[in-house]
Design an enzyme around this catalytic site. Sequence first.
Site, PDB file in Angstrom:
ATOM      1  N   ASN A   1      -7.480   0.884  -2.156  1.00 26.86           N
ATOM      2  CA  ASN A   1      -7.248   0.537  -0.747  1.00 26.86           C
ATOM      3  C   ASN A   1      -5.996  -0.326  -0.716  1.00 26.86           C
ATOM      4  OD1 ASN A   1      -7.266  -0.486   1.831  1.00 26.86           O
ATOM      5  ND2 ASN A   1      -9.121  -1.730   1.576  1.00 26.86           N
ATOM      6  N   TRP A   2      -4.897   0.307  -0.323  1.00 24.41           N
ATOM      7  CA  TRP A   2      -3.616  -0.416  -0.368  1.00 24.41           C
ATOM      8  C   TRP A   2      -3.517  -1.495   0.713  1.00 24.41           C
ATOM      9  CZ3 TRP A   2       0.774   3.829  -1.051  1.00 24.41           C
ATOM     10  CH2 TRP A   2       0.610   4.458  -2.300  1.00 24.41           C
ATOM     11  N   LYS A   3      -4.381  -1.432   1.693  1.00 23.20           N
ATOM     12  CA  LYS A   3      -4.303  -2.347   2.855  1.00 23.20           C
ATOM     13  C   LYS A   3      -2.906  -2.245   3.481  1.00 23.20           C
ATOM     14  CE  LYS A   3      -7.937  -5.068   0.820  1.00 23.20           C
ATOM     15  NZ  LYS A   3      -8.617  -6.352   0.700  1.00 23.20           N
TER      16      LYS A   3
ATOM     17  N   HIS B   1     -14.387  -1.661   7.011  1.00 27.14           N
ATOM     18  CA  HIS B   1     -13.962  -2.669   6.035  1.00 27.14           C
ATOM     19  C   HIS B   1     -14.124  -4.055   6.678  1.00 27.14           C
ATOM     20  CE1 HIS B   1     -11.480  -5.114   3.439  1.00 27.14           C
ATOM     21  NE2 HIS B   1     -11.632  -4.170   2.532  1.00 27.14           N
TER      22      HIS B   1
ATOM     23  N   GLU C   1     -12.354  -6.579   6.701  1.00 33.03           N
ATOM     24  CA  GLU C   1     -11.167  -7.100   7.403  1.00 33.03           C
ATOM     25  C   GLU C   1     -11.093  -6.534   8.816  1.00 33.03           C
ATOM     26  OE1 GLU C   1      -8.375  -6.066   4.332  1.00 33.03           O
ATOM     27  OE2 GLU C   1      -9.250  -7.633   3.064  1.00 33.03           O
TER      28      GLU C   1
ATOM     29  N   GLU D   1     -19.307  -4.399  -0.376  1.00 33.98           N
ATOM     30  CA  GLU D   1     -18.214  -5.347  -0.586  1.00 33.98           C
ATOM     31  C   GLU D   1     -18.622  -6.711  -0.050  1.00 33.98           C
ATOM     32  OE1 GLU D   1     -14.216  -3.199  -1.103  1.00 33.98           O
ATOM     33  OE2 GLU D   1     -14.463  -3.606   1.016  1.00 33.98           O
TER      34      GLU D   1
ATOM     35  N   GLY E   1     -10.517 -10.152  -2.360  1.00 29.25           N
ATOM     36  CA  GLY E   1      -9.214 -10.800  -2.456  1.00 29.25           C
ATOM     37  C   GLY E   1      -9.292 -12.257  -2.883  1.00 29.25           C
TER      38      GLY E   1
ATOM     39  N   SER F   1     -12.502  -7.906  -5.736  1.00 32.23           N
ATOM     40  CA  SER F   1     -11.870  -8.451  -6.940  1.00 32.23           C
ATOM     41  C   SER F   1     -12.211  -7.697  -8.220  1.00 32.23           C
ATOM     42  CB  SER F   1     -12.209  -9.947  -7.084  1.00 32.23           C
ATOM     43  OG  SER F   1     -11.744 -10.666  -5.960  1.00 32.23           O
TER      44      SER F   1
ATOM     45  N   GLY G   1      -8.821  -3.205  -4.002  1.00 30.10           N
ATOM     46  CA  GLY G   1      -7.735  -3.677  -3.145  1.00 30.10           C
ATOM     47  C   GLY G   1      -6.517  -4.054  -3.982  1.00 30.10           C
ATOM     48  N   GLY G   2      -6.358  -5.356  -4.214  1.00 29.41           N
ATOM     49  CA  GLY G   2      -5.168  -5.879  -4.894  1.00 29.41           C
ATOM     50  C   GLY G   2      -4.768  -5.110  -6.148  1.00 29.41           C
TER      51      GLY G   2
END
Length: 257
Positions: free
Chosen positions: A11-13, A97, A99, A169, A175, A214, A235-236
């Site tokens: 997930n590149w966000k 998600h 966010e 999640e 993150g 994470s 993610g990251g």
Amino acid sequence: MQQRPRLVIGNWKMNGDLASNAALVASVVAGLATETDCQVAVCVPFPYLSQVAGRLTGSSIALGSQDVSEFERGAFTGEVSASMLHDFGCRYAIVGHSERRTWFGDTSERVALKAERAIGQGITPIACIGETLQEREQGRAEEIVAMQLDAVLERIGTKGIAASVLAYEPVWAIGTGKTAAPEEAQAMHASIRAHVAKHDAKVAAGLVILYGGSVKASNAGLLFGCADIDGGLIGGASLVADDFLGIVKAKTGTAAS
Ligand code: PGA
């Protein structure tokens, strides 16, 4: 015991640009040129769907989006419909998600509608569920996750769940560098599967449930080694080719250094 495929989704966000996307995708594609039994996808920002679709052609990596509209078409400025995503070859769409729930008002009911729209276009929704730190500290983690899951179940039923992927999640792990301990994550995954099994045991047994929050190459093996954890939503670490490939290739039950 039912064998479920391992699935790792990046997930590149809201990250990337034309040049860095090209370099990242080229490295990931090259790194996966040899056979892996893990299914891999990347969920990219809407404007880059076409670019990334082109660069994934001929590879085994699937394309996904990070959201989808709850509406079918029409006067909904700024929205992107499931049929548009289908046009660009999306196999997956992340819905709900945390966010989006936090910053953009996505309620569980809206998440369920989005999942339904995706399925209507043959796109697999990756429905995200998870508790906040406060909810966990109050001992309400399972209750919150069950409520979020019920909202989706009520709308799309077990037939819809069978066409979906779930992602657990915990919000406090996203993150933050804090990963849920494998036992902690496994316990929640087992409870999610048991919850679905109350409705349909066969669907529950085949349901792919990803862990997100994470995930790194160093902890992926232990997480993916858990009986009810079928892969990860990353993610990251999905923004750095070597980190992402390290997760995809993580050996079950081992923590890479
Ligand atoms: P993270 O994000 O891996 O950077 O914690 C996971 C996610 O938000 O899907």
